[in-house]
Design a protein around this motif. Structure first.
Motif, mmCIF file in Angstrom:
data_model
loop_
_atom_site.group_PDB
_atom_site.id
_atom_site.type_symbol
_atom_site.label_atom_id
_atom_site.label_comp_id
_atom_site.label_asym_id
_atom_site.label_seq_id
_atom_site.Cartn_x
_atom_site.Cartn_y
_atom_site.Cartn_z
ATOM 1 N N HIS A 70 0.789 -1.229 0.000
ATOM 2 C CA HIS A 70 0.000 0.000 0.000
ATOM 3 C C HIS A 70 0.824 1.282 0.000
ATOM 4 C CE1 HIS A 70 -3.479 -2.529 0.753
ATOM 5 N NE2 HIS A 70 -2.760 -3.145 1.667
ATOM 6 N N PHE A 71 2.116 1.186 0.347
ATOM 7 C CA PHE A 71 2.944 2.376 0.498
ATOM 8 C C PHE A 71 4.341 2.147 -0.054
ATOM 9 C CE2 PHE A 71 0.156 2.015 4.228
ATOM 10 C CZ PHE A 71 -0.558 3.201 4.145
ATOM 11 N N GLU A 72 5.026 3.231 -0.272
ATOM 12 C CA GLU A 72 6.474 3.183 -0.426
ATOM 13 C C GLU A 72 7.013 3.208 1.002
ATOM 14 O OE1 GLU A 72 9.887 5.495 -2.862
ATOM 15 O OE2 GLU A 72 8.066 4.747 -3.772
ATOM 16 N N VAL A 73 8.004 2.409 1.296
ATOM 17 C CA VAL A 73 8.448 2.236 2.674
ATOM 18 C C VAL A 73 9.907 2.682 2.830
ATOM 19 C CG1 VAL A 73 8.752 0.576 4.556
ATOM 20 C CG2 VAL A 73 6.830 0.334 2.990
ATOM 21 N N ALA A 74 10.140 3.435 3.898
ATOM 22 C CA ALA A 74 11.492 3.881 4.229
ATOM 23 C C ALA A 74 11.780 3.511 5.678
ATOM 24 C CB ALA A 74 11.619 5.392 4.048
ATOM 25 N N VAL A 75 13.061 3.411 6.002
ATOM 26 C CA VAL A 75 13.476 3.157 7.373
ATOM 27 C C VAL A 75 14.381 4.306 7.792
ATOM 28 C CG1 VAL A 75 15.410 1.664 6.696
ATOM 29 C CG2 VAL A 75 14.438 1.463 8.989
ATOM 30 N N PHE A 76 14.164 4.790 9.014
ATOM 31 C CA PHE A 76 14.940 5.898 9.565
ATOM 32 C C PHE A 76 15.663 5.429 10.808
ATOM 33 C CE2 PHE A 76 15.142 8.965 13.010
ATOM 34 C CZ PHE A 76 15.962 9.930 12.446
ATOM 35 N N THR A 77 16.846 5.960 11.030
ATOM 36 C CA THR A 77 17.530 5.745 12.293
ATOM 37 C C THR A 77 18.428 6.930 12.596
ATOM 38 O OG1 THR A 77 18.893 4.258 13.609
ATOM 39 C CG2 THR A 77 19.461 4.469 11.275
ATOM 40 N N ALA A 78 18.577 7.210 13.866
ATOM 41 C CA ALA A 78 19.537 8.217 14.312
ATOM 42 C C ALA A 78 20.867 7.547 14.627
ATOM 43 C CB ALA A 78 18.996 8.941 15.548
ATOM 44 N N GLU A 94 16.770 -9.512 1.165
ATOM 45 C CA GLU A 94 16.576 -9.440 -0.285
ATOM 46 C C GLU A 94 16.487 -7.997 -0.779
ATOM 47 O OE1 GLU A 94 16.588 -12.234 -2.134
ATOM 48 O OE2 GLU A 94 16.965 -13.302 -0.264
ATOM 49 N N GLY A 95 16.405 -7.039 0.146
ATOM 50 C CA GLY A 95 16.309 -5.632 -0.243
ATOM 51 C C GLY A 95 14.972 -5.262 -0.860
ATOM 52 N N THR A 96 13.904 -5.918 -0.418
ATOM 53 C CA THR A 96 12.588 -5.671 -1.013
ATOM 54 C C THR A 96 11.660 -4.817 -0.154
ATOM 55 O OG1 THR A 96 11.770 -7.752 -0.088
ATOM 56 C CG2 THR A 96 12.626 -7.823 -2.336
ATOM 57 N N PHE A 97 11.914 -4.710 1.133
ATOM 58 C CA PHE A 97 10.992 -4.004 2.036
ATOM 59 C C PHE A 97 11.184 -2.496 2.052
ATOM 60 C CE2 PHE A 97 10.922 -8.052 4.782
ATOM 61 C CZ PHE A 97 9.869 -8.572 4.067
ATOM 62 N N PHE A 98 12.420 -2.039 1.989
ATOM 63 C CA PHE A 98 12.704 -0.612 2.150
ATOM 64 C C PHE A 98 13.168 -0.001 0.836
ATOM 65 C CE2 PHE A 98 13.756 -2.594 6.297
ATOM 66 C CZ PHE A 98 12.722 -2.055 7.041
ATOM 67 N N GLN A 99 12.442 0.983 0.359
ATOM 68 C CA GLN A 99 12.867 1.685 -0.839
ATOM 69 C C GLN A 99 13.890 2.781 -0.507
ATOM 70 O OE1 GLN A 99 9.156 1.029 -0.538
ATOM 71 N NE2 GLN A 99 10.003 -0.840 -1.419
ATOM 72 N N HIS A 100 13.903 3.209 0.756
ATOM 73 C CA HIS A 100 14.822 4.275 1.184
ATOM 74 C C HIS A 100 15.379 3.957 2.572
ATOM 75 C CE1 HIS A 100 13.254 6.816 -2.053
ATOM 76 N NE2 HIS A 100 12.057 6.423 -1.673
ATOM 77 N N ARG A 101 16.631 4.318 2.781
ATOM 78 C CA ARG A 101 17.258 4.255 4.100
ATOM 79 C C ARG A 101 17.678 5.670 4.474
ATOM 80 N NH1 ARG A 101 21.096 -1.148 4.237
ATOM 81 N NH2 ARG A 101 19.531 -2.582 3.425
#
Length: 103
Positions: A70-78, A94-101
């Motif tokens: 349903h969305f484009e997904v990104a992961v954030f971390t400090a 596999e690198g399929t869940f996150f489009q952006h880090r």
């Protein structure tokens, strides 16, 4: 403000997950009554090697599979990139869940 071009065609909404404490928890001291899910080798900038334990939140992969429908997904971390990449690669080998880090 962060300007991220959408990587998935037809997607109009971006969902950002915080890595630390939302998707995974780093266990600094091993507790015999609650062992870690996995131990991952982390190489610090100094070259020092650590092998901390991590608990991946229950049903994290199922949540990310659903979110990607349903969305484009990104992961954030400090946290530091050298730490975050190891944990993200474990969650998403596999690198399929996150489009952006986002670091």
């Amino acid at each position: 403000m962060v300007d991220l071009p959408f990587a998935k065609t037809g997607t109009k909404k971006l969902l950002i997950f915080d890595l630390d404490e939302t998707l995974a928890h780093c266990v600094r001291k091993e507790k015999s009554d609650s062992p870690s899910d996995v131990y991952l080798p982390i190489t610090m900038k100094s070259g020092r090697q650590l092998n901390p334990g991590f608990n991946i939140r229950p049903q994290t992969r199922e949540l990310l599979e659903f979110a990607n429908k349903h969305f484009e997904v990104a992961v954030f971390t400090a946290s530091h990139k050298f730490y975050a990449d190891v944990v993200i690669d474990y969650i998403d080998p596999e690198g399929t869940f996150f489009q952006h880090r986002l670091y």
